[in-house]
Design a protein around this motif. Structure first.
Motif, PDB file in Angstrom:
ATOM      1  N   THR A  85       2.812  33.670  11.512  1.00 51.26           N
ATOM      2  CA  THR A  85       1.985  34.647  12.238  1.00 51.26           C
ATOM      3  C   THR A  85       0.856  33.966  12.983  1.00 51.26           C
ATOM      4  OG1 THR A  85       2.493  36.349  10.599  1.00 51.26           O
ATOM      5  CG2 THR A  85       0.575  36.719  11.994  1.00 51.26           C
ATOM      6  N   ARG A  86       0.131  33.077  12.289  1.00 45.90           N
ATOM      7  CA  ARG A  86      -0.930  32.299  12.923  1.00 45.90           C
ATOM      8  C   ARG A  86      -0.878  30.872  12.392  1.00 45.90           C
ATOM      9  NH1 ARG A  86      -3.764  37.183  13.700  1.00 45.90           N
ATOM     10  NH2 ARG A  86      -4.476  37.298  15.857  1.00 45.90           N
ATOM     11  N   PRO A 148     -10.783  20.030  28.748  1.00 51.12           N
ATOM     12  CA  PRO A 148      -9.670  19.224  28.232  1.00 51.12           C
ATOM     13  C   PRO A 148      -9.652  19.189  26.711  1.00 51.12           C
ATOM     14  CG  PRO A 148     -11.461  17.793  28.865  1.00 51.12           C
ATOM     15  CD  PRO A 148     -11.898  19.203  29.230  1.00 51.12           C
ATOM     16  N   LEU A 149      -8.680  18.491  26.177  1.00 51.17           N
ATOM     17  CA  LEU A 149      -8.486  18.206  24.749  1.00 51.17           C
ATOM     18  C   LEU A 149      -7.777  19.348  24.021  1.00 51.17           C
ATOM     19  CD1 LEU A 149     -11.917  16.591  23.796  1.00 51.17           C
ATOM     20  CD2 LEU A 149      -9.866  15.439  24.618  1.00 51.17           C
ATOM     21  N   ALA A 150      -6.953  18.971  23.060  1.00 49.71           N
ATOM     22  CA  ALA A 150      -6.229  19.981  22.287  1.00 49.71           C
ATOM     23  C   ALA A 150      -5.879  19.424  20.913  1.00 49.71           C
ATOM     24  CB  ALA A 150      -4.954  20.408  23.029  1.00 49.71           C
ATOM     25  N   HIS A 151      -6.882  18.829  20.208  1.00 52.22           N
ATOM     26  CA  HIS A 151      -6.591  18.210  18.914  1.00 52.22           C
ATOM     27  C   HIS A 151      -6.811  19.165  17.736  1.00 52.22           C
ATOM     28  CE1 HIS A 151     -10.817  17.263  19.968  1.00 52.22           C
ATOM     29  NE2 HIS A 151     -11.053  17.561  18.695  1.00 52.22           N
ATOM     30  N   PHE A 152      -7.442  20.319  17.946  1.00 52.24           N
ATOM     31  CA  PHE A 152      -7.633  21.336  16.909  1.00 52.24           C
ATOM     32  C   PHE A 152      -7.525  22.683  17.612  1.00 52.24           C
ATOM     33  CE2 PHE A 152      -9.681  24.341  14.219  1.00 52.24           C
ATOM     34  CZ  PHE A 152      -9.774  23.839  12.926  1.00 52.24           C
ATOM     35  N   VAL A 153      -6.345  23.267  17.576  1.00 53.60           N
ATOM     36  CA  VAL A 153      -6.102  24.516  18.297  1.00 53.60           C
ATOM     37  C   VAL A 153      -5.288  25.459  17.421  1.00 53.60           C
ATOM     38  CG1 VAL A 153      -5.285  25.557  20.441  1.00 53.60           C
ATOM     39  CG2 VAL A 153      -6.005  23.174  20.446  1.00 53.60           C
ATOM     40  N   GLY A 154      -5.720  26.723  17.365  1.00 45.74           N
ATOM     41  CA  GLY A 154      -4.974  27.742  16.631  1.00 45.74           C
ATOM     42  C   GLY A 154      -4.162  28.601  17.584  1.00 45.74           C
ATOM     43  N   PHE A 155      -3.018  29.071  17.103  1.00 43.37           N
ATOM     44  CA  PHE A 155      -2.136  29.887  17.930  1.00 43.37           C
ATOM     45  C   PHE A 155      -1.638  31.094  17.135  1.00 43.37           C
ATOM     46  CE2 PHE A 155      -1.278  25.443  19.258  1.00 43.37           C
ATOM     47  CZ  PHE A 155      -1.732  25.508  20.571  1.00 43.37           C
ATOM     48  N   SER A 156      -1.533  32.227  17.812  1.00 44.14           N
ATOM     49  CA  SER A 156      -0.830  33.367  17.243  1.00 44.14           C
ATOM     50  C   SER A 156       0.652  33.248  17.595  1.00 44.14           C
ATOM     51  CB  SER A 156      -1.380  34.683  17.807  1.00 44.14           C
ATOM     52  OG  SER A 156      -1.016  34.827  19.180  1.00 44.14           O
ATOM     53  N   ARG A 157       1.482  33.970  16.866  1.00 45.98           N
ATOM     54  CA  ARG A 157       2.899  33.976  17.194  1.00 45.98           C
ATOM     55  C   ARG A 157       3.112  34.500  18.616  1.00 45.98           C
ATOM     56  NH1 ARG A 157       7.656  33.602  14.658  1.00 45.98           N
ATOM     57  NH2 ARG A 157       9.438  34.703  15.551  1.00 45.98           N
ATOM     58  N   ARG A 158       2.325  35.498  18.997  1.00 49.83           N
ATOM     59  CA  ARG A 158       2.454  36.054  20.340  1.00 49.83           C
ATOM     60  C   ARG A 158       2.189  34.989  21.404  1.00 49.83           C
ATOM     61  NH1 ARG A 158      -1.162  41.186  21.455  1.00 49.83           N
ATOM     62  NH2 ARG A 158      -2.780  39.675  20.899  1.00 49.83           N
ATOM     63  N   PHE A 159       1.203  34.118  21.150  1.00 49.57           N
ATOM     64  CA  PHE A 159       0.925  33.064  22.112  1.00 49.57           C
ATOM     65  C   PHE A 159       2.113  32.114  22.216  1.00 49.57           C
ATOM     66  CE2 PHE A 159      -0.580  29.080  23.743  1.00 49.57           C
ATOM     67  CZ  PHE A 159      -1.480  29.440  24.729  1.00 49.57           C
ATOM     68  N   SER A 160       2.688  31.739  21.088  1.00 47.11           N
ATOM     69  CA  SER A 160       3.829  30.817  21.111  1.00 47.11           C
ATOM     70  C   SER A 160       5.035  31.445  21.799  1.00 47.11           C
ATOM     71  CB  SER A 160       4.193  30.375  19.692  1.00 47.11           C
ATOM     72  OG  SER A 160       3.161  29.570  19.146  1.00 47.11           O
ATOM     73  N   GLU A 161       5.220  32.747  21.612  1.00 49.19           N
ATOM     74  CA  GLU A 161       6.315  33.436  22.310  1.00 49.19           C
ATOM     75  C   GLU A 161       6.147  33.346  23.826  1.00 49.19           C
ATOM     76  OE1 GLU A 161       7.342  36.859  18.928  1.00 49.19           O
ATOM     77  OE2 GLU A 161       5.963  37.299  20.592  1.00 49.19           O
ATOM     78  N   THR A 162       4.901  33.338  24.274  1.00 48.71           N
ATOM     79  CA  THR A 162       4.623  33.177  25.700  1.00 48.71           C
ATOM     80  C   THR A 162       4.700  31.712  26.115  1.00 48.71           C
ATOM     81  OG1 THR A 162       3.156  35.108  25.672  1.00 48.71           O
ATOM     82  CG2 THR A 162       2.885  33.568  27.497  1.00 48.71           C
ATOM     83  N   ARG A 193      -3.254  30.466  30.720  1.00 50.76           N
ATOM     84  CA  ARG A 193      -4.335  31.423  30.523  1.00 50.76           C
ATOM     85  C   ARG A 193      -4.657  32.163  31.814  1.00 50.76           C
ATOM     86  NH1 ARG A 193      -9.037  27.964  28.605  1.00 50.76           N
ATOM     87  NH2 ARG A 193     -10.139  29.919  29.034  1.00 50.76           N
ATOM     88  N   ALA A 194      -4.617  31.451  32.940  1.00 45.88           N
ATOM     89  CA  ALA A 194      -4.896  32.098  34.221  1.00 45.88           C
ATOM     90  C   ALA A 194      -3.815  33.113  34.573  1.00 45.88           C
ATOM     91  CB  ALA A 194      -5.008  31.047  35.318  1.00 45.88           C
ATOM     92  N   ASP A 195      -2.567  32.800  34.223  1.00 45.05           N
ATOM     93  CA  ASP A 195      -1.455  33.710  34.515  1.00 45.05           C
ATOM     94  C   ASP A 195      -1.358  34.864  33.532  1.00 45.05           C
ATOM     95  OD1 ASP A 195      -0.701  32.280  36.725  1.00 45.05           O
ATOM     96  OD2 ASP A 195       0.893  31.158  35.727  1.00 45.05           O
ATOM     97  N   ARG A 196      -1.946  34.691  32.333  1.00 46.24           N
ATOM     98  CA  ARG A 196      -1.880  35.740  31.311  1.00 46.24           C
ATOM     99  C   ARG A 196      -3.285  36.085  30.821  1.00 46.24           C
ATOM    100  NH1 ARG A 196       2.608  36.872  28.327  1.00 46.24           N
ATOM    101  NH2 ARG A 196       1.176  38.442  27.488  1.00 46.24           N
ATOM    102  N   PRO A 197      -4.097  36.713  31.662  1.00 51.57           N
ATOM    103  CA  PRO A 197      -5.465  37.042  31.259  1.00 51.57           C
ATOM    104  C   PRO A 197      -5.525  38.081  30.145  1.00 51.57           C
ATOM    105  CG  PRO A 197      -4.940  38.048  33.380  1.00 51.57           C
ATOM    106  CD  PRO A 197      -3.807  37.118  33.046  1.00 51.57           C
ATOM    107  N   ASP A 198      -4.389  38.709  29.817  1.00 51.47           N
ATOM    108  CA  ASP A 198      -4.374  39.679  28.724  1.00 51.47           C
ATOM    109  C   ASP A 198      -4.436  39.009  27.358  1.00 51.47           C
ATOM    110  OD1 ASP A 198      -1.692  38.816  29.661  1.00 51.47           O
ATOM    111  OD2 ASP A 198      -0.985  39.898  27.883  1.00 51.47           O
ATOM    112  N   LEU A 199      -4.129  37.719  27.282  1.00 55.29           N
ATOM    113  CA  LEU A 199      -4.200  37.016  26.005  1.00 55.29           C
ATOM    114  C   LEU A 199      -5.661  36.804  25.610  1.00 55.29           C
ATOM    115  CD1 LEU A 199      -1.437  34.307  26.595  1.00 55.29           C
ATOM    116  CD2 LEU A 199      -1.251  36.361  25.162  1.00 55.29           C
ATOM    117  N   THR A 200      -5.954  36.945  24.325  1.00 54.68           N
ATOM    118  CA  THR A 200      -7.318  36.768  23.829  1.00 54.68           C
ATOM    119  C   THR A 200      -7.515  35.322  23.397  1.00 54.68           C
ATOM    120  OG1 THR A 200      -7.479  39.069  23.100  1.00 54.68           O
ATOM    121  CG2 THR A 200      -9.004  37.493  22.103  1.00 54.68           C
TER     122      THR A 200
END
Length: 254
Positions: A85-86, A148-162, A193-200
């Motif tokens: 889920t997350r 820049p940088l992405a060494h500590f990032v959390g994702f929801s399942r919805r984000f990964s589906e996108t 993120r620019a293409d999907r501004p609905d994502l939080t």
């Protein structure tokens, strides 16, 4: 008060750590980082994810950019396959900040009630136009707030589906494509993120983790990493704040 490990696992069901198979040194260092907060690589919620080690840069700006892109795309595929889920994604050179426990406790409640899709905690953030404050320690980031940088990032399942089809499309295009061709993965997240501004998208005002200075297997190595004896000395010296400052100064003169 909750321990750091309980607090972290109340927010994320799975922690993926991207690691090159031959980098035992980084695995040991990452295990030491986890033990500082009551976890370890043996914990069932933690999965070591094999990093991509491409033979060349392909259509990407560098070989390293290609490897990072392929690795993070692989993590998103794993999130979907594992039914998570997350998830928290760590690169194996992430180092938890000294006040990690206090910062995590401060943002924990907000992260549990906000229906967020992506969480950045990689660098200090100041509120910019379009951002919204979430409590005292979090910002809801506008699509225009990029970094820049992405060494500590959390994702929801919805984000990964996108992210999976979006990153796959970028990977398959040619450089310079107006829809977005091969690029650094942090840049690809900004495009998404620019293409999907609905994502939080949330960011922590203070980072929960920084990057350890560590020899790269993909980027061009500096002389102290190419010589075996100096490599061993450098690996130990990198833990010294004074040496870290010196290395950053040398990099700035490149």
């Amino acid at each position: 008060m909750r321990s750091e490990s309980n607090e972290l696992l109340s927010i994320f069901d799975r922690i993926y750590i991207i690691n090159l198979a031959h980098r035992d040194d980084r695995r040991r260092e990452m295990d030491a980082e986890l033990r500082r907060i009551g976890l370890s690589l043996d914990h069932p919620a933690i999965r070591m994810f094999p990093a991509s080690f491409p033979p060349d840069q392909g259509d990407f700006p560098t070989r390293g950019a290609r490897g990072c892109f392929e690795s993070q795309l692989g993590v998103h595929r794993a999130i979907l396959a594992d039914g998570v889920t997350r998830a928290l994604m760590l690169e194996d050179d992430a180092s938890f900040v000294p006040d990690f426990r206090a910062l995590l406790a401060a943002i924990g409640d907000d992260l549990r009630w906000v229906d967020w899709d992506m969480l950045y905690s990689v660098s200090p953030l100041d509120q910019q136009p379009g951002d919204e404050a979430v409590g005292r320690h979090l910002l809801r980031l506008s699509p225009d707030h990029t970094f820049p940088l992405a060494h500590f990032v959390g994702f929801s399942r919805r984000f990964s589906e996108t992210a999976v089809p979006y990153l796959e499309a970028i990977y398959g295009r040619k450089p310079g494509d107006p829809a977005g061709g091969p690029m650094h993965v942090d840049g690809a997240y900004c495009w998404l993120r620019a293409d999907r501004p609905d994502l939080t998208i949330l960011g922590t005002r203070k980072p929960l983790a920084v990057q350890r200075s560590s020899r790269s297997d993909i980027a061009e190595l500096r002389f102290w990493d190419r010589l075996p004896v100096l490599r061993q000395v450098t690996a130990a010296a990198r833990r010294s704040p004074a040496v870290l400052r010196m290395l950053h100064m040398l990099r700035g003169r490149k």
